[in-house]
Design a protein around this motif. Sequence first.
Motif, mmCIF file in Angstrom:
data_model
loop_
_atom_site.group_PDB
_atom_site.id
_atom_site.type_symbol
_atom_site.label_atom_id
_atom_site.label_comp_id
_atom_site.label_asym_id
_atom_site.label_seq_id
_atom_site.Cartn_x
_atom_site.Cartn_y
_atom_site.Cartn_z
ATOM 1 N N THR A 165 -10.735 8.275 1.382
ATOM 2 C CA THR A 165 -9.827 7.490 0.545
ATOM 3 C C THR A 165 -9.412 6.214 1.264
ATOM 4 O O THR A 165 -9.350 5.136 0.664
ATOM 5 C CB THR A 165 -8.579 8.325 0.204
ATOM 6 N N PHE A 166 -9.138 6.349 2.553
ATOM 7 C CA PHE A 166 -8.725 5.203 3.352
ATOM 8 C C PHE A 166 -9.826 4.134 3.380
ATOM 9 O O PHE A 166 -9.573 2.941 3.156
ATOM 10 C CB PHE A 166 -8.398 5.664 4.770
ATOM 11 N N SER A 167 -11.045 4.549 3.633
ATOM 12 C CA SER A 167 -12.162 3.604 3.728
ATOM 13 C C SER A 167 -12.422 2.920 2.393
ATOM 14 O O SER A 167 -12.675 1.711 2.346
ATOM 15 C CB SER A 167 -13.425 4.329 4.200
ATOM 16 N N ARG A 168 -12.356 3.688 1.315
ATOM 17 C CA ARG A 168 -12.589 3.085 -0.003
ATOM 18 C C ARG A 168 -11.509 2.062 -0.326
ATOM 19 O O ARG A 168 -11.790 1.005 -0.914
ATOM 20 C CB ARG A 168 -12.641 4.170 -1.078
ATOM 21 N N VAL B 176 0.851 -1.191 0.000
ATOM 22 C CA VAL B 176 0.000 0.000 0.000
ATOM 23 C C VAL B 176 0.885 1.239 0.000
ATOM 24 O O VAL B 176 1.777 1.371 0.847
ATOM 25 C CB VAL B 176 -0.924 0.015 1.236
ATOM 26 N N SER B 177 0.658 2.150 -0.943
ATOM 27 C CA SER B 177 1.419 3.405 -1.000
ATOM 28 C C SER B 177 0.653 4.495 -0.273
ATOM 29 O O SER B 177 -0.538 4.345 0.040
ATOM 30 C CB SER B 177 1.658 3.813 -2.451
ATOM 31 N N LYS B 178 1.330 5.604 -0.022
ATOM 32 C CA LYS B 178 0.670 6.698 0.695
ATOM 33 C C LYS B 178 -0.456 7.309 -0.136
ATOM 34 O O LYS B 178 -1.442 7.803 0.395
ATOM 35 C CB LYS B 178 1.692 7.761 1.105
ATOM 36 N N GLU B 179 -0.296 7.236 -1.471
ATOM 37 C CA GLU B 179 -1.346 7.782 -2.327
ATOM 38 C C GLU B 179 -2.608 6.934 -2.254
ATOM 39 O O GLU B 179 -3.722 7.455 -2.416
ATOM 40 C CB GLU B 179 -0.863 7.856 -3.781
ATOM 41 N N ASP B 180 -2.452 5.633 -2.026
ATOM 42 C CA ASP B 180 -3.619 4.739 -1.975
ATOM 43 C C ASP B 180 -4.585 5.140 -0.872
ATOM 44 O O ASP B 180 -5.796 4.924 -0.999
ATOM 45 C CB ASP B 180 -3.169 3.294 -1.754
ATOM 46 N N ILE B 181 -4.057 5.701 0.210
ATOM 47 C CA ILE B 181 -4.906 6.000 1.366
ATOM 48 C C ILE B 181 -4.927 7.487 1.705
ATOM 49 O O ILE B 181 -5.452 7.885 2.731
ATOM 50 C CB ILE B 181 -4.422 5.204 2.593
ATOM 51 N N GLY B 182 -4.335 8.312 0.832
ATOM 52 C CA GLY B 182 -4.350 9.756 1.073
ATOM 53 C C GLY B 182 -3.545 10.172 2.282
ATOM 54 O O GLY B 182 -3.956 11.069 3.033
ATOM 55 N N LEU B 183 -2.381 9.561 2.472
ATOM 56 C CA LEU B 183 -1.552 9.870 3.634
ATOM 57 C C LEU B 183 -0.841 11.202 3.433
ATOM 58 O O LEU B 183 -0.278 11.467 2.366
ATOM 59 C CB LEU B 183 -0.530 8.752 3.852
ATOM 60 N N HIS B 184 -0.857 12.064 4.444
ATOM 61 C CA HIS B 184 -0.219 13.374 4.346
ATOM 62 C C HIS B 184 0.176 13.861 5.738
ATOM 63 O O HIS B 184 -0.113 13.208 6.748
ATOM 64 C CB HIS B 184 -1.162 14.386 3.688
ATOM 65 N N THR B 185 0.825 15.021 5.763
ATOM 66 C CA THR B 185 1.291 15.604 7.025
ATOM 67 C C THR B 185 0.433 16.809 7.392
ATOM 68 O O THR B 185 0.113 17.639 6.529
ATOM 69 C CB THR B 185 2.757 16.044 6.909
ATOM 70 N N VAL B 186 0.079 16.926 8.644
ATOM 71 C CA VAL B 186 -0.686 18.067 9.151
ATOM 72 C C VAL B 186 0.148 18.747 10.232
ATOM 73 O O VAL B 186 0.588 18.096 11.183
ATOM 74 C CB VAL B 186 -2.040 17.607 9.735
ATOM 75 N N PHE B 187 0.376 20.055 10.059
ATOM 76 C CA PHE B 187 1.166 20.811 11.031
ATOM 77 C C PHE B 187 0.243 21.571 11.977
ATOM 78 O O PHE B 187 -0.902 21.904 11.633
ATOM 79 C CB PHE B 187 2.109 21.776 10.319
ATOM 80 N N ASP B 188 0.766 21.865 13.178
ATOM 81 C CA ASP B 188 -0.081 22.441 14.229
ATOM 82 C C ASP B 188 -0.087 23.962 14.268
ATOM 83 O O ASP B 188 -0.602 24.549 15.214
ATOM 84 C CB ASP B 188 0.358 21.901 15.591
ATOM 85 N N GLY B 189 0.489 24.618 13.259
ATOM 86 C CA GLY B 189 0.496 26.081 13.232
ATOM 87 C C GLY B 189 1.689 26.693 13.921
ATOM 88 O O GLY B 189 1.851 27.919 13.913
ATOM 89 N N THR B 190 2.553 25.875 14.520
ATOM 90 C CA THR B 190 3.718 26.410 15.225
ATOM 91 C C THR B 190 4.678 27.099 14.272
ATOM 92 O O THR B 190 5.285 28.127 14.618
ATOM 93 C CB THR B 190 4.442 25.281 15.971
ATOM 94 N N LEU B 191 4.834 26.573 13.063
ATOM 95 C CA LEU B 191 5.754 27.191 12.098
ATOM 96 C C LEU B 191 5.320 28.617 11.783
ATOM 97 O O LEU B 191 6.154 29.542 11.731
ATOM 98 C CB LEU B 191 5.816 26.357 10.813
ATOM 99 N N GLU B 192 4.022 28.805 11.561
ATOM 100 C CA GLU B 192 3.527 30.158 11.270
ATOM 101 C C GLU B 192 3.760 31.089 12.458
ATOM 102 O O GLU B 192 4.129 32.262 12.280
ATOM 103 C CB GLU B 192 2.036 30.097 10.929
ATOM 104 N N LYS B 193 3.565 30.568 13.652
ATOM 105 C CA LYS B 193 3.782 31.398 14.841
ATOM 106 C C LYS B 193 5.251 31.775 14.985
ATOM 107 O O LYS B 193 5.581 32.899 15.379
ATOM 108 C CB LYS B 193 3.299 30.658 16.083
ATOM 109 N N LEU B 194 6.135 30.826 14.677
ATOM 110 C CA LEU B 194 7.564 31.126 14.739
ATOM 111 C C LEU B 194 7.935 32.216 13.739
ATOM 112 O O LEU B 194 8.751 33.098 14.037
ATOM 113 C CB LEU B 194 8.376 29.856 14.470
#
Length: 645
Positions: free
Chosen positions: A297-300, A248-266
């Motif tokens: 995507t994951f469920s499908r 299973v590739s990351k595209e198969d299940i829509g895997l991605h990274t979510v950031f918590d906004g700390t970079l923008e605050k910095l």
Amino acid sequence: MEKNVTSKGGKEREIVQMDDGLKGESLTIREDDGQPRDGFLDDSEGRKDGYYLDDDYDGIGFPDEFDEFEDYGFEEDEPRMIPGFKGREDEIHRPKAEEEELLQEDLGEAASFSEAPKETASASLNGLEGESSNDKEEREEETLNSSGQTRKGIKIELEGEKEKGKKKSSGKRKLAAFLTLLALGLAGGAGAYLIKAGSYRDAFCPNTTINGLDAEGMSVEEVKESMSSSLDNYQIRLIGRDGKETVVSKEDIGLHTVFDGTLEKLMEKQNPYLWGLSYFGGNSSKVDAVIAYDEGTFSRYVDQLGILDPAKEVPYREAYLSEYIEGKGYEIVPEEPGTAVDKEKFTQAFSQAVLALQPQLSLESAGCYVRQRQEVPEALIQLQDKLNRYATMTVTYTFGKNEEVLNGDEIHQWVSFDDNDQVVVDEAMVSDYVERLAKKYNTAYTTRKFKTSYGQEVEVTGYYGWRIDQKAEAAALKEVILSGESQSREPEYSQTGASFDENDYGNTYAEVNLTAQHMFLYVDGNKVMESDFVSGNVARGFATPPGIFGIMYKQRDAVLRGPGYASPVRFWMPFNGGIGFHDANWRGQFGGSIYRTNGSHGCVNMPYEAAKTLFENIYTGMPVICYNLDGPGSSSQGYSPNPAP
């Protein structure tokens, strides 16, 4: 944004929050309780457009003599507009041109303050540690007020929120170091510094490390992209119970990274015009990035997996004993737990494995199957042991140099267990086996070839030979099997032969030629004696029958009785019922054709000496071979002993 604070007079006031114009951050009036207060305008000495750098505070604040907010002409409960600034009621911003002009003035004033050689500036920076608090206040005030005016100050926070707990003297030393750096930089060109500062408006300053990544010159998105690059080649292998794998590739299940906004605050917190201070100390930050996938995507993807397709499932089957395996016995066939997957458990395990970036997921180890593998039932193991006790045993029968091995290939068919779990042996099958042995190895009543002393070969038959007592042997074999113990044995015989080799009569026997009326005695292959004799009267129907027989016993001084006679003899040796060898002292001649008309009642009449020699060399069971074959006739003396070799 408005904030209620308490002034030195104890009154609560609404104070307008405003921007400092240099850092792009709001300067907030703080409570008048002895804590630092940022962004207060100084109305003393007519400086309506400036800030007052108060050494009592870590930053910009009111002078000590300023008591009430009313000095600015503020009224309670009304929005404040600070004199000398343009902007909305709740937020005050300087025009950009004014910001740059003010910065140039600050930089120019810092340069005029620091016209000494660089070594002196460096020394001044290094000597800040030894100054007293009052000396620092006077020097800093002198620095900012040397032109007769109060310039807008710059709030410096090198370490962010972590630095608030440090002593205020550290901030002042940094400020002095910065001013000295600016003074030195201005000597080579303040413009270059400003240009460089512009490049850090949307990029991180030097010595900025985020999660171990050198982020200098990188935008927020570039940092995100770099931190997310670890997912580029990510894939996970789903390993099924049957050994089949699904990648299973990351595209198969829509895997991605979510950031918590700390970079923008910095980035918001960073002041690009202070980039030079970055060389005095690095800024290392920790940003939490969350790995996530698109639920749809994951469920499908889960729904279309072959491992969840009921049509492809291997059905469950419990463990059982195999059929008998030749040479091995019984084996336990493990259960087949099947490949039916619990979708809910699988989905949860799959999700956890993906979010943990695991390279593989074993459905077996994760407990995703409907039926888990079970231990072999103890009852099945015990049954296997019992059956194999008999299925793996051997009974080896010896027949001279020959052997017959009875093993599990046959024994397993004879053994079963009753309702009380007791072993039962099929007696009929045992008897059948013994009967087969008898047919193969019994020689009694079979036709055998015999090579005569004359060199010719004849065929003989008779009761002599090996004969298994089938009933006794079947009973004995049953007990052997019930014991479950392997062993070697000879069968129970009703009679035996002399040898299991090429012929069963061996090389010790009496050879009787009924036609020639002449006999021989061989012991261990050596001829011990030969003699004429008189056999049964052919004319009267008492002819001695041919065949192979065995000495039944031997007896001295016996009286032979029959219809109309009673004859005492010294040596009696029967071999075929009432027919046997004996001496006949009433006869004067032996051999020739006497037997045809004046023969015996069936016995072999012998000369005394011949009978005596025979008696002395025979034993019970010794073969006696009688046949009809034309021969050389009788000897002149009727008896010819051969000395033992």
